[in-house]
Design an enzyme around this catalytic site. Structure first.
Site, mmCIF file in Angstrom:
data_model
loop_
_atom_site.group_PDB
_atom_site.id
_atom_site.type_symbol
_atom_site.label_atom_id
_atom_site.label_comp_id
_atom_site.label_asym_id
_atom_site.label_seq_id
_atom_site.Cartn_x
_atom_site.Cartn_y
_atom_site.Cartn_z
ATOM 1 N N GLU A 115 42.978 28.385 50.797
ATOM 2 C CA GLU A 115 44.205 29.099 51.144
ATOM 3 C C GLU A 115 44.403 29.041 52.659
ATOM 4 O OE1 GLU A 115 46.256 33.493 50.399
ATOM 5 O OE2 GLU A 115 44.090 33.262 50.216
ATOM 6 N N TRP B 190 46.875 47.805 43.283
ATOM 7 C CA TRP B 190 47.746 47.066 44.201
ATOM 8 C C TRP B 190 47.286 45.612 44.280
ATOM 9 C CZ3 TRP B 190 47.017 44.389 48.847
ATOM 10 C CH2 TRP B 190 48.208 43.879 49.417
ATOM 11 N N ARG C 288 51.787 28.120 46.718
ATOM 12 C CA ARG C 288 51.774 29.312 45.868
ATOM 13 C C ARG C 288 53.188 29.869 45.784
ATOM 14 N NH1 ARG C 288 48.699 34.986 47.249
ATOM 15 N NH2 ARG C 288 50.728 35.472 48.130
ATOM 16 N N HIS D 96 47.434 39.344 41.384
ATOM 17 C CA HIS D 96 46.906 40.429 42.214
ATOM 18 C C HIS D 96 46.394 41.611 41.385
ATOM 19 C CE1 HIS D 96 46.708 42.480 46.290
ATOM 20 N NE2 HIS D 96 46.318 41.240 46.528
ATOM 21 N N GLU E 102 38.472 37.061 45.671
ATOM 22 C CA GLU E 102 38.700 37.310 47.093
ATOM 23 C C GLU E 102 38.116 38.626 47.559
ATOM 24 O OE1 GLU E 102 43.124 39.258 47.597
ATOM 25 O OE2 GLU E 102 43.020 37.104 47.274
ATOM 26 N N GLU F 297 45.716 33.278 39.665
ATOM 27 C CA GLU F 297 44.739 34.008 40.484
ATOM 28 C C GLU F 297 44.711 35.496 40.174
ATOM 29 O OE1 GLU F 297 44.382 35.280 45.203
ATOM 30 O OE2 GLU F 297 45.549 33.514 44.642
ATOM 31 N N TYR G 88 54.403 42.360 45.406
ATOM 32 C CA TYR G 88 53.286 41.759 46.127
ATOM 33 C C TYR G 88 53.609 40.304 46.474
ATOM 34 C CZ TYR G 88 49.141 39.192 47.139
ATOM 35 O OH TYR G 88 48.269 38.351 47.754
ATOM 36 N N ARG H 89 36.841 32.478 44.522
ATOM 37 C CA ARG H 89 37.628 32.668 45.729
ATOM 38 C C ARG H 89 36.927 33.537 46.782
ATOM 39 N NH1 ARG H 89 42.272 34.534 46.469
ATOM 40 N NH2 ARG H 89 42.685 32.843 47.932
ATOM 41 N N ASP I 49 49.601 34.189 42.164
ATOM 42 C CA ASP I 49 48.676 35.313 42.317
ATOM 43 C C ASP I 49 49.225 36.522 41.570
ATOM 44 O OD1 ASP I 49 46.847 37.206 43.085
ATOM 45 O OD2 ASP I 49 47.259 37.062 45.235
#
Length: 403
Positions: A340, A403, A148, A213, A263, A237, A160, A284, A211
């Site tokens: 991951e 975030w 990643r 996020h 996630e 992601e 991030y 995920r 990612d």
């Protein structure tokens, strides 16, 4: 049949906070499960100690499905990260016990191995693009097949996924949340350059992931996915917040870049529309936040009908107990995609000795009975809990943001 005699909750901080459940039986066999909810650990610890443990004493530890249904339906207030993390911890511990009684690793109880190992990806991050690529090259040297890429964004003080550590990223810290600032326009200018240079330096035999996020609107995510198509990402992601599952339909209309999300999901209902309408390519959800091995298998089974593969979250906020459970799960399900993997600190590994191993980009849970991971309670007691928060995010004008 092994009867449950004790359910204990162990909170420890070997480098970061973890919540662990230990279930003991009248046959002298015990199992452990992970109940860590990053930034809200004590909420789950209390839920387990005050509400779950009392109703499990005397129950048959082999009745995993019945206990899962009892904890889910019996509470009336269903789902949510606290409830599902607590159920997950009990579920993991019960699978651990069942494996130990059978003398088999858990993946054998789930139907056996569907592959020789689970492909994992590491986190390459740097303050700028050049540093990120240097760290990605280090992962290639270690044998990783997937990496990643996350880079600092010019003009933003923090980004991030970027930390001072080379091989892991731990955002939870401080007695109060840190505040970060975000600019979508600055970020969108950087990411295509990151992957152009990444492909030039790393070649095409390595899988590259990224990612977002949850930072973009659906149309912004569609634009980014289209910009990244020439670099053939393994996945993009968390491109946009997924509370509105239909939002991913708009992204799909604009890009063929594979999409991953989940996630922070805690049940099959969070992913149902995304899977059934094939709006994502990878789910995920993880063992600890989605109700344990029992419930994650249901999510994977639904996903398999629609050619959606798994890609479980595996950051440092998941203890080695969850990593072991994720590898047993991933080794067994037919539609595994990737796992991951972020290495833990030496202190964490000492508290949670484990059988899983890494070799040439793949991980295997090992063949120890149960989950193949334990907890050193004497050592764990030396690390006291300390409150820590994930950061919060604002736009540059001060508006509260994701975030």
């Amino acid at each position: 049949m092994p009867r449950i005699t004790s359910v204990r909750v162990i909170v420890t901080r070997p480098g970061r906070n973890f919540v662990t459940v230990k279930i003991e039986t009248d046959e002298g066999i015990y199992g452990i499960g992970d109940a860590t909810l990053n930034g809200r650990e004590l909420a789950v610890a209390s839920y387990l100690t005050d509400h779950v443990a009392p109703v499990l004493i005397g129950r048959d530890a082999h009745r995993i499905e019945d206990i899962w249904q009892y904890l889910y339906k019996g509470a009336y207030w269903r789902r949510g990260p606290v409830t599902m993390s607590a159920i997950a911890a009990i579920d993991m511990a019960l699978w651990d016990i069942k494996g130990k009684v059978a003398g088999l690793p858990v993946y054998q109880l789930l139907g056996g191995a569907s592959r020789d190992g689970c492909m994992v990806y590491g986190h390459a991050n740097g303050s700028d693009v050049s540093e990120t690529i240097e760290r990605a090259q280090e992962y290639l040297e270690k044998g990783y097949k997937a990496v990643r890429l996350q880079s600092g964004v010019p003009g933003l003080k923090s980004t991030y996924g970027v930390s001072g550590e080379r091989f892991y990223y731990e955002p939870a810290k401080g007695s109060l949340p840190e505040e970060s600032f975000w600019s979508t326009s600055k970020y969108m200018r950087l990411v295509p350059e990151l992957f152009q240079r990444g492909r030039d330096a790393l070649g095409w035999d390595i899988h590259l992931l990224h990612d977002v996020h949850h930072r973009l609107t659906p149309i912004e995510a569609g634009r980014l996915g289209k910009d990244l198509e020439p670099y053939r990402l393994f996945w993009l992601e968390d491109a946009t917040p997924a509370e509105n599952q239909e939002a991913f339909r708009l992204i799909r209309q604009h890009t063929t870049t594979p999409l991953a999300v989940g996630e922070i999901f805690n049940s099959i209902w969070d992913a149902k529309q995304l899977i059934e309408e094939q709006l994502i390519d990878y789910i995920r959800a993880t063992v600890v936040h989605a109700g344990g091995i029992t419930h994650l298998r249901r999510i994977a089974a639904l996903a398999d009908l629609y050619q959606v593969r798994t890609g479980c979250h595996g950051a440092t906020d998941l203890s080695p107990v969850t990593m072991a459970a994720a590898l047993h799960f991933g080794l067994s399900v037919p539609n595994f995609g990737i796992q991951e993997y972020m290495v833990h600190t030496e202190e964490t590994d000492a508290v949670f000795p484990h059988a899983y191993r890494f070799d040439q980009g793949l991980m295997h849970p090992g063949d120890a009975p149960g989950l193949g991971v334990d907890i050193d309670e004497t050592l764990a007691a030396k690390y006291e809990y300390s409150r820590a928060y994930l950061p919060v995010n604002r736009l540059e004008d001060g508006t509260m943001f994701n975030w």
